[in-house]
Scaffold this motif. Structure first.
Motif, PDB file in Angstrom:
ATOM      1  N   SER B 213       8.196 -13.223 -14.967  1.00 42.49           N
ATOM      2  CA  SER B 213       9.614 -13.549 -14.821  1.00 42.49           C
ATOM      3  C   SER B 213      10.349 -12.422 -14.105  1.00 42.49           C
ATOM      4  O   SER B 213      11.119 -12.650 -13.172  1.00 42.49           O
ATOM      5  N   TYR B 214      10.062 -11.213 -14.538  1.00 38.34           N
ATOM      6  CA  TYR B 214      10.721 -10.060 -13.919  1.00 38.34           C
ATOM      7  C   TYR B 214      10.379  -9.963 -12.438  1.00 38.34           C
ATOM      8  O   TYR B 214      11.233  -9.678 -11.607  1.00 38.34           O
ATOM      9  N   LEU B 215       9.131 -10.233 -12.110  1.00 34.05           N
ATOM     10  CA  LEU B 215       8.657 -10.038 -10.740  1.00 34.05           C
ATOM     11  C   LEU B 215       8.770 -11.293  -9.877  1.00 34.05           C
ATOM     12  O   LEU B 215       8.347 -11.292  -8.722  1.00 34.05           O
ATOM     13  N   GLY B 216       9.320 -12.356 -10.441  1.00 32.28           N
ATOM     14  CA  GLY B 216       9.437 -13.590  -9.660  1.00 32.28           C
ATOM     15  C   GLY B 216       8.100 -14.244  -9.385  1.00 32.28           C
ATOM     16  O   GLY B 216       7.891 -14.820  -8.321  1.00 32.28           O
ATOM     17  N   LEU B 217       7.174 -14.149 -10.352  1.00 30.01           N
ATOM     18  CA  LEU B 217       5.843 -14.737 -10.191  1.00 30.01           C
ATOM     19  C   LEU B 217       5.515 -15.552 -11.430  1.00 30.01           C
ATOM     20  O   LEU B 217       6.111 -15.375 -12.487  1.00 30.01           O
ATOM     21  N   LYS B 218       4.534 -16.436 -11.318  1.00 29.09           N
ATOM     22  CA  LYS B 218       4.067 -17.159 -12.493  1.00 29.09           C
ATOM     23  C   LYS B 218       3.046 -16.311 -13.228  1.00 29.09           C
ATOM     24  O   LYS B 218       2.380 -15.465 -12.626  1.00 29.09           O
ATOM     25  N   LEU B 219       2.892 -16.578 -14.511  1.00 27.82           N
ATOM     26  CA  LEU B 219       1.997 -15.737 -15.297  1.00 27.82           C
ATOM     27  C   LEU B 219       0.565 -15.782 -14.780  1.00 27.82           C
ATOM     28  O   LEU B 219      -0.149 -14.776 -14.847  1.00 27.82           O
ATOM     29  N   GLU B 220       0.141 -16.914 -14.259  1.00 21.47           N
ATOM     30  CA  GLU B 220      -1.222 -16.997 -13.713  1.00 21.47           C
ATOM     31  C   GLU B 220      -1.400 -16.023 -12.541  1.00 21.47           C
ATOM     32  O   GLU B 220      -2.451 -15.401 -12.397  1.00 21.47           O
ATOM     33  N   THR B 221      -0.368 -15.930 -11.725  1.00 24.92           N
ATOM     34  CA  THR B 221      -0.446 -15.025 -10.581  1.00 24.92           C
ATOM     35  C   THR B 221      -0.505 -13.574 -11.054  1.00 24.92           C
ATOM     36  O   THR B 221      -1.258 -12.762 -10.507  1.00 24.92           O
ATOM     37  N   VAL B 222       0.270 -13.258 -12.073  1.00 26.29           N
ATOM     38  CA  VAL B 222       0.220 -11.906 -12.629  1.00 26.29           C
ATOM     39  C   VAL B 222      -1.197 -11.617 -13.119  1.00 26.29           C
ATOM     40  O   VAL B 222      -1.790 -10.578 -12.801  1.00 26.29           O
TER      41      VAL B 222
END
Lengths: 260, 260
Positions: B213-222
């Motif tokens: 959320s902080y980085l503007g990404l989905k958790l899967e991408t993280v």
DNA sequence: CGCACGGTTGACCTGTATCAAGCCGGGTGG
DNA sequence: CCACCCGGCTTGATACAGGTCAACCGTGCG
């Protein structure tokens, strides 16, 4: 949600009174009779306080379109109240990328980024011929020790900027291209309307690329999204003139989760 | 670039002295002997000023993991200095999306968003058991009229937050997933190191989803990006423990334009 | 007049999202 | 004490939004 301002405030054309000063670009001015006062300054000051606040503004300064007001790395010494014109601020990363962090118009304050380290950390560029009031920051601090309303006003301005940036983070972190552009247009027109301009027509002072940088999109995407809005009859675009036909459609686009 | 702080500052375990007060969650405390003072407070205060500043902190308050310190819409009345623990702040849009706007750790100040409209505009949630110093804002304003160093300090804290958010905008607006995560890790470890923790090992206090959320990404991408960094031998990950093996590789990822 | 810059549009590519299945570890209840 | 469950995490397959590259257009300025 956002500051409600009298829509009757409208900038008067700036008349050069020809008052000579040391610096040809600067001349004396007073807030007390400035029609933007309600935007930059606290309301409800006494006569005495008002004259003190007048002393805050050391000078005005004119900036031509394309010129910078301050630049990343420059020594910080003053905040600037925009009296006329339109600015962008942008930060750059070490590797040369840059990001527009905001567009500022008359009545708004820029330069807050410089306070922490006594040096500016972004560039402020005029997107049209502009004029700012220079307010030396040490004077601001000095006076706001005495005028409580000014002190609180300074805090509010900084807090407002923090909250605005939260909104941009939300936009950049979770919105799709159409939502971003719709939010951008609504925000711009709302701020212009608060300054006495039309609620439905606006002139973009920035390029598609600058819009894209601000919104985290490429200029082609901005252009395509404009075209889509036009096709859908939501807006009309002629160059940089934009007319909002269906404001509600824009609002729906902004808060529609996934445009289902 | 960032504040250089003595790496010898390390949080001592908080011992509950059992001093009873009206509210079981709060008890009196003094800045003058707090080992985090150099993080929250201006340096170089006189003895007299220091005792005045001690009065700022009305109370401490404990917040358990998962609980909120303040919530969007709540009346604003105080800033909070984090004494112990780890927070996230997040904003929500009308349609329910939400965006983590920051992660805050010991020595940092939260609540600045509430000043503009006298109400908070985001939620602050403890990511681990935490303790904050409650500093009523009217007291801060009052005292900073008298103690110049405090006044300037408040301005700096707000300006620092604005500059931090500029950085996040740059990240969200122009970086790719790997760059974002690398920048995130470097930032976290740098701040932890400034607090006396390791320069290479850290424990994530937040979920992949919150990072996303902080980085503007989905958790899967993280998750995938973490995996990639591990494959490349740049970091080691065991659950939420992260060990940075090749800090330079991370730095290269951050400023490499397009990872050419 | 012509150049240059900003903008539009098309074709194609790719990074990230989405959907889905399965894993791991810690806490709970039998 | 073990079995189970559940939330958080990983990994794979696939879809698609937006990026990239390229051609072209319009307009305003020198």
């Amino acid at each position: 949600m956002s500051a409600v301002l009298s829509p009757t405030i409208s900038p008067t054309p700036v008349v050069d009174l020809g008052i000579a000063t040391l610096n040809p670009q600067t001349f004396k001015v007073a807030c007390s009779n400035c029609n933007l006062r309600e935007l930059c300054m606290p309301v409800g000051l006494s006569e005495a306080e008002l004259t003190r606040v007048d002393e805050l503004v050391g000078a005005r300064r004119r900036i031509k379109r394309g010129e910078v007001l301050f630049r990343n790395g420059e020594k910080f010494s003053a905040l600037f109240a925009i009296r006329l014109g339109f600015f962008k601020t942008c930060v750059a990363s070490e590797d040369g990328r840059d990001q527009v962090t905001g567009f500022q118009m008359a009545g708004e304050i820029i330069g807050l980024d410089g306070i922490v380290n006594d040096h500016h950390t972004c560039d402020a560029v005029a997107l049209e011929d502009a004029e700012v009031c220079v307010m030396p920051f040490d004077k601001i601090e000095e006076l706001s020790r005495e005028v409580n309303a000014l002190q609180h006003h300074v805090h509010k301005i900084m807090s407002r900027e923090i909250v605005r940036e939260h909104g941009v983070m939300l936009l950049l972190g979770s919105m799709r291209a159409e939502e971003r552009l719709a939010a951008f247009l609504l925000n711009l027109v709302q701020r212009l309307h608060a300054r006495g301009f039309s609620r439905s027509e606006l002139v973009l002072r920035m390029t598609r690329e600058e819009i894209g940088s601000y919104l985290g999109l490429k200029l082609e995407t901005v252009s395509r999204t404009f075209s889509k809005f036009v096709e859908d009859g939501i807006i009309e675009v002629k160059q940089r003139q934009v007319k909002i036909i269906e404001p509600d459609a824009l609002k729906n686009i902004v808060n529609s989760q996934t445009c289902l």
